[in-house]
Design a protein around this motif. Structure first.
Motif, PDB file in Angstrom:
ATOM      1  N   TRP A   1       0.826  -1.212   0.000  1.00  0.00           N
ATOM      2  CA  TRP A   1       0.000   0.000   0.000  1.00  0.00           C
ATOM      3  C   TRP A   1       0.862   1.265   0.000  1.00  0.00           C
ATOM      4  O   TRP A   1       0.550   2.242  -0.686  1.00  0.00           O
TER       5      TRP A   1
ATOM      6  N   ARG B   1       2.229   1.602  -3.464  1.00  0.00           N
ATOM      7  CA  ARG B   1       1.170   2.058  -4.378  1.00  0.00           C
ATOM      8  C   ARG B   1       0.991   3.571  -4.282  1.00  0.00           C
ATOM      9  O   ARG B   1       0.899   4.265  -5.310  1.00  0.00           O
TER      10      ARG B   1
ATOM     11  N   PRO C   1       2.965  -3.094  -6.364  1.00  0.00           N
ATOM     12  CA  PRO C   1       2.435  -1.778  -5.966  1.00  0.00           C
ATOM     13  C   PRO C   1       2.266  -0.830  -7.148  1.00  0.00           C
ATOM     14  O   PRO C   1       1.262  -0.114  -7.244  1.00  0.00           O
ATOM     15  N   THR C   2       3.237  -0.810  -8.052  1.00  0.00           N
ATOM     16  CA  THR C   2       3.188   0.089  -9.204  1.00  0.00           C
ATOM     17  C   THR C   2       2.029  -0.274 -10.135  1.00  0.00           C
ATOM     18  O   THR C   2       1.318   0.608 -10.638  1.00  0.00           O
TER      19      THR C   2
ATOM     20  N   LEU D   1      -0.729  -1.870  -9.340  1.00  0.00           N
ATOM     21  CA  LEU D   1      -1.991  -1.531  -8.674  1.00  0.00           C
ATOM     22  C   LEU D   1      -2.271  -0.035  -8.750  1.00  0.00           C
ATOM     23  O   LEU D   1      -3.420   0.387  -8.948  1.00  0.00           O
ATOM     24  N   ALA D   2      -1.219   0.773  -8.623  1.00  0.00           N
ATOM     25  CA  ALA D   2      -1.388   2.222  -8.753  1.00  0.00           C
ATOM     26  C   ALA D   2      -1.850   2.595 -10.151  1.00  0.00           C
ATOM     27  O   ALA D   2      -2.732   3.446 -10.337  1.00  0.00           O
TER      28      ALA D   2
END
Length: 398
Positions: free
Chosen positions: A79, A82, A107-108, A110-111
């Motif tokens: 998180w 992200r 994370p990237t 999902l962002a």
């Protein structure tokens, strides 16, 4: 933003297997006039080979082991990563984000999907990795290295584009060179590697397996073998006792030159290894790493073995007698090796990085030139044909 000078973010980390294809794509996109940034983790930032023009942003990456008690910390890191990636996107404004698998990419990606930025994931192995499996329903495209991909849901197969695995330019440059001359009385050059860390099983088995070959063949051997530092002296002594000339080392920087002279490769079945063997066209005896996630190294061998370019031996059956048997089968006549070399060569996808770049460029553009570009290049980007020899009639010299 027009097609020229777009911004792209690549997310990869952890190992060279994820980062080397990312470096290759970054180089191709930069060559086409785009701006590229890399997001990775601390371990990935230390992998050698990063192009000088490529800025690297290190973000936290969650680790998810078998112990559920550690999952909270992993989710918290994901998180945080992200949110940091989102802030980077605000200033960099990427046209698309490309992930190369592994937890550091999560994370990237999902962002990007949260911000509705076009996304592509590239899978290097013949089994879809856990992170790419999780992302497959969220991304715009899944670029693959093999025509058959396990652990991919049927409902996501319309997103698949077969591109292959990008290969280092030094190795790719050998593709049009003929298979090294090999005759009934010529030297048989064998290259043995076990991945970046070497492999103890190769040090244990290969010298004794080569010693079990018929004298007429054993006396013509010339071996180059990568070993772990702690195995060097032991392996050197074994070759000396068998009277087999061997050059040993823990790492060979000039691997492309050594591959150029090789008649037979013995080693692991990592994605980068098979991509290089098929790019150059070299017969192989492959011993998949038994602890590889989802047994993906065994799956990686499927295409080249089916084509006749390699033999696969499971590690539990990898014994000197079996190795000698398979070497004899591949090298019983000069034309047997040459035929296997050509079969391996036909599995190569030398335009992997160009096809991947075409696919990435087809997302994130909305002007008329981009619409024309997508229409013109889509068949190539999604091409699922195996590379054929130049002029459709190339045979390696014997």
């Amino acid at each position: 933003m027009g097609k020229a000078g777009r911004h792209y973010v690549l997310a990869a980390g952890g190992t060279g297997g994820h980062l080397l294809p990312a470096f290759a794509l970054a180089t191709e996109l930069e060559r086409r006039g785009h701006h590229v940034a890399l997001i990775t983790d601390e371990r990935g930032a230390k992998i050698p080979g990063k192009p000088d023009f490529l800025p690297a942003h290190v973000l936290p990456a969650g680790r998810f082991g078998k112990n559920p008690l550690r999952w909270f910390g992993g989710l918290k890191a994901v998180w945080q990563g992200r949110d940091m990636a989102k802030r980077l996107f605000e200033t960099f404004q990427p046209s698309a984000v490309v992930g190369f698998g592994g937890y550091p990419a999560l994370p990237t990606m999902l962002a990007a999907t949260s911000d509705d930025i076009p996304t592509v994931v590239h899978e290097q192995n013949a089994v879809l990795g856990r992170v790419n499996r999780f992302l497959a329903g969220r991304v715009n495209a899944v670029a693959t290295a093999y025509p058959e991909i396990e652990r991919l849901k049927d409902k996501h197969r319309d997103k698949v584009h077969l591109v292959g695995n990008p290969v280092r330019s030094g190795v790719l440059g050998l593709r049009e060179e003929p298979f090294p001359a090999f005759s009934d009385d010529g030297i048989l050059k064998v290259l043995v590697t076990g991945g970046s860390q070497g492999a103890n099983v190769l040090s244990e088995i290969v010298p004794d397996g080569l010693a079990m070959l018929p004298p007429a063949l054993r006396q013509r051997l010339q071996v180059t073998q990568q070993c772990r530092p702690e195995d060097l002296d032991k392996v050197r002594e074994r070759y000396r006792n068998h009277d087999i000339p061997a050059e040993l080392g823990t790492y060979f920087e000039d691997m492309a030159a050594r591959l150029a002279d090789t008649h037979l490769f013995i080693g692991r079945a990592g994605a980068s290894t098979i991509a290089e063997l098929t790019a150059v066209g070299r017969p192989a005896i492959l011993v998949p790493l038994p602890i590889a996630t989802d047994d993906h190294q065994a799956a990686n061998t499927r295409e080249i073995v089916k084509a006749g370019g390699a033999r696969m031996i499971r590690q539990e059956k990898f014994q000197p007698k079996e190795l000698a048997k398979q070497i004899q089968a591949l090298s019983q006549r000069p034309d047997t090796l040459a035929t296997a070399a050509h079969a391996a060569w036909n599995c190569g996808r030398p335009k992997a990085v160009e096809d991947l770049a075409d696919l990435v460029e087809s997302f994130g553009g909305a002007d008329m030139m981009d619409v024309i570009k997508v229409g013109a290049s889509a068949p190539r980007a999604a091409s699922q044909t195996v590379a054929s020899a130049p002029g459709a009639a190339r045979e390696p010299s014997e």
